[in-house]
Design a protein around this motif. Structure first.
Motif, PDB file in Angstrom:
ATOM      1  N   TRP A  17      10.799 -11.600  -0.028  1.00 34.36           N
ATOM      2  CA  TRP A  17       9.791 -10.963   0.825  1.00 34.36           C
ATOM      3  C   TRP A  17      10.447 -10.167   1.948  1.00 34.36           C
ATOM      4  CZ3 TRP A  17       6.293 -15.915   1.389  1.00 34.36           C
ATOM      5  CH2 TRP A  17       5.641 -16.139   0.169  1.00 34.36           C
ATOM      6  N   GLN A  19      13.123  -8.547   1.849  1.00 37.26           N
ATOM      7  CA  GLN A  19      13.704  -7.323   1.316  1.00 37.26           C
ATOM      8  C   GLN A  19      12.662  -6.376   0.727  1.00 37.26           C
ATOM      9  OE1 GLN A  19      16.401  -8.976  -1.557  1.00 37.26           O
ATOM     10  NE2 GLN A  19      17.986  -9.440  -0.034  1.00 37.26           N
ATOM     11  N   SER A  20      11.383  -6.775   0.744  1.00 42.71           N
ATOM     12  CA  SER A  20      10.334  -6.009   0.062  1.00 42.71           C
ATOM     13  C   SER A  20       9.474  -5.227   1.045  1.00 42.71           C
ATOM     14  CB  SER A  20       9.439  -6.962  -0.747  1.00 42.71           C
ATOM     15  OG  SER A  20      10.198  -7.697  -1.694  1.00 42.71           O
ATOM     16  N   ASP A  21       8.905  -4.131   0.555  1.00 42.06           N
ATOM     17  CA  ASP A  21       7.949  -3.356   1.358  1.00 42.06           C
ATOM     18  C   ASP A  21       6.574  -3.996   1.317  1.00 42.06           C
ATOM     19  OD1 ASP A  21       9.733  -1.324   2.170  1.00 42.06           O
ATOM     20  OD2 ASP A  21       9.493  -0.297   0.251  1.00 42.06           O
ATOM     21  N   THR A  22       6.163  -4.470   0.145  1.00 38.17           N
ATOM     22  CA  THR A  22       4.856  -5.094  -0.017  1.00 38.17           C
ATOM     23  C   THR A  22       5.016  -6.469  -0.666  1.00 38.17           C
ATOM     24  OG1 THR A  22       4.529  -4.053  -2.191  1.00 38.17           O
ATOM     25  CG2 THR A  22       3.681  -2.872  -0.271  1.00 38.17           C
ATOM     26  N   CYS A  23       4.094  -7.367  -0.329  1.00 38.66           N
ATOM     27  CA  CYS A  23       4.144  -8.731  -0.871  1.00 38.66           C
ATOM     28  C   CYS A  23       2.776  -9.113  -1.425  1.00 38.66           C
ATOM     29  CB  CYS A  23       4.534  -9.726   0.216  1.00 38.66           C
ATOM     30  SG  CYS A  23       6.221  -9.542   0.816  1.00 38.66           S
ATOM     31  N   CYS A  44       6.560  -7.822   5.914  1.00 39.08           N
ATOM     32  CA  CYS A  44       6.177  -7.330   4.586  1.00 39.08           C
ATOM     33  C   CYS A  44       4.673  -7.069   4.564  1.00 39.08           C
ATOM     34  CB  CYS A  44       6.551  -8.362   3.524  1.00 39.08           C
ATOM     35  SG  CYS A  44       6.373  -7.769   1.835  1.00 39.08           S
ATOM     36  N   ILE A  45       4.279  -5.892   4.110  1.00 35.79           N
ATOM     37  CA  ILE A  45       2.870  -5.514   4.071  1.00 35.79           C
ATOM     38  C   ILE A  45       2.152  -6.351   3.016  1.00 35.79           C
ATOM     39  CG2 ILE A  45       1.247  -3.642   3.600  1.00 35.79           C
ATOM     40  CD1 ILE A  45       3.536  -1.735   4.513  1.00 35.79           C
ATOM     41  N   PRO A 111       5.590   6.922   1.249  1.00 37.92           N
ATOM     42  CA  PRO A 111       6.431   6.354   2.317  1.00 37.92           C
ATOM     43  C   PRO A 111       5.798   6.467   3.701  1.00 37.92           C
ATOM     44  CG  PRO A 111       7.761   7.650   0.809  1.00 37.92           C
ATOM     45  CD  PRO A 111       6.337   7.885   0.420  1.00 37.92           C
ATOM     46  N   LEU A 114       3.384   3.602   4.048  1.00 39.69           N
ATOM     47  CA  LEU A 114       4.120   2.359   4.295  1.00 39.69           C
ATOM     48  C   LEU A 114       4.568   2.257   5.750  1.00 39.69           C
ATOM     49  CD1 LEU A 114       6.346   2.117   1.093  1.00 39.69           C
ATOM     50  CD2 LEU A 114       4.524   0.545   1.755  1.00 39.69           C
ATOM     51  N   ALA A 115       5.100   3.362   6.279  1.00 41.74           N
ATOM     52  CA  ALA A 115       5.583   3.358   7.658  1.00 41.74           C
ATOM     53  C   ALA A 115       4.433   3.126   8.638  1.00 41.74           C
ATOM     54  CB  ALA A 115       6.290   4.677   7.971  1.00 41.74           C
ATOM     55  N   ARG A 118       3.326  -0.546   8.393  1.00 44.16           N
ATOM     56  CA  ARG A 118       4.308  -1.465   8.994  1.00 44.16           C
ATOM     57  C   ARG A 118       4.235  -1.392  10.523  1.00 44.16           C
ATOM     58  NH1 ARG A 118       8.184  -0.528   5.966  1.00 44.16           N
ATOM     59  NH2 ARG A 118       8.001  -2.417   4.726  1.00 44.16           N
TER      60      ARG A 118
END
Length: 245
Positions: A17, A19-23, A44-45, A111, A114-115, A118
């Motif tokens: 988690w 290391q991940s962008d989404t979970c 993690c999103i 991206p 995502l930014a 976050r």
């Protein structure tokens, strides 16, 4: 041995988690619990999965925290556009179909989206913790007091509760906002990451595709469904769709 194996699985999950962008946050017998908070704590999103008419996301403070700003909601009951067999290997397996549809959407995340999520996650995360205040942010104690005060003023039973009262318990507005959100950066709603441009055909207009056989299509966020021969149309000043999207 069982305890050691469980501990190793938990440590491996936390590392993944981080290391991940989404979970993925899947529902369980008691809601989402530590899986949700662990993902948020690691930046993690969360992708909150639920099933309409079966499970409801049990989230804290849905009237105080803008969950759709820092999370993604996914309903496992995505309806197909047309009934009947489709002749592919996933026909008859709607759960597998919608799971693959979700994976395709997550692979197509913009991206910039995502930014933005976050940043919102970092800003609102203190509202889920009991720690000291930081930069004027409210913590879980503040939001709990606010919710208790609201309930004390209302004192309505479930049968008499208004839609506004349910908004303090069920994150309906956040689910709706997330399902219509442009996650791919091309104007298409959640679950339909592919923009199919048909600008050379004045009778059809642009559409959003899921990439899955049998799932159907949707209209870009600024357009709406239109009667044939149009697929999607841009609304005019009166809110009526007359021109291809």
């Amino acid at each position: 041995k069982r305890f050691v194996r469980t501990l190793r699985m938990k440590q491996r999950s936390l590392k993944l988690w981080k290391q991940s962008d989404t979970c993925l946050v899947l529902p369980g017998d008691g809601g989402y619990e530590l899986r949700l908070y662990s993902a948020i704590n690691l930046g993690c999103i969360p992708v909150i999965v639920f099933t309409t008419n079966n499970t409801v996301p049990k989230l804290p403070f849905p009237a105080s925290l803008p969950w759709s700003d820092f999370a993604i909601f996914w309903d496992l009951r995505h309806e197909r556009e047309e009934p009947g067999p489709f002749g592919d290997e996933l026909d008859g397996f709607p759960l597998m179909r919608t799971a693959i549809q979700l994976m395709q959407q997550l692979r197509s995340l913009d991206p910039k989206v995502l930014a933005k999520k976050r940043a919102a996650l970092i800003h609102h995360a203190p509202g889920l913790g009991w720690g000291p205040h930081r930069s004027g942010a409210r913590n879980a104690l503040d939001l709990t007091v606010r919710e208790l005060a609201h309930r004390a003023r209302g004192r309505q039973g479930p049968a008499n509760a208004s839609a506004a009262a349910w908004a303090w318990k069920v994150p309906t507005k956040h689910i709706r906002a997330s399902m219509m959100e442009d996650l791919s950066g091309n104007g298409c709603p959640n679950g339909y990451p592919l923009c199919v441009s048909i600008r050379d055909d004045d009778l059809r207009g642009d559409m959003c595709a899921s990439g899955m056989v049998g799932v159907g299509w949707a209209c870009p966020g600024h357009c709406r469904l239109a009667p044939p021969p149009l697929h999607c149309a841009e609304p005019d000043e009166n809110g009526r769709g007359t021109s291809p999207c």
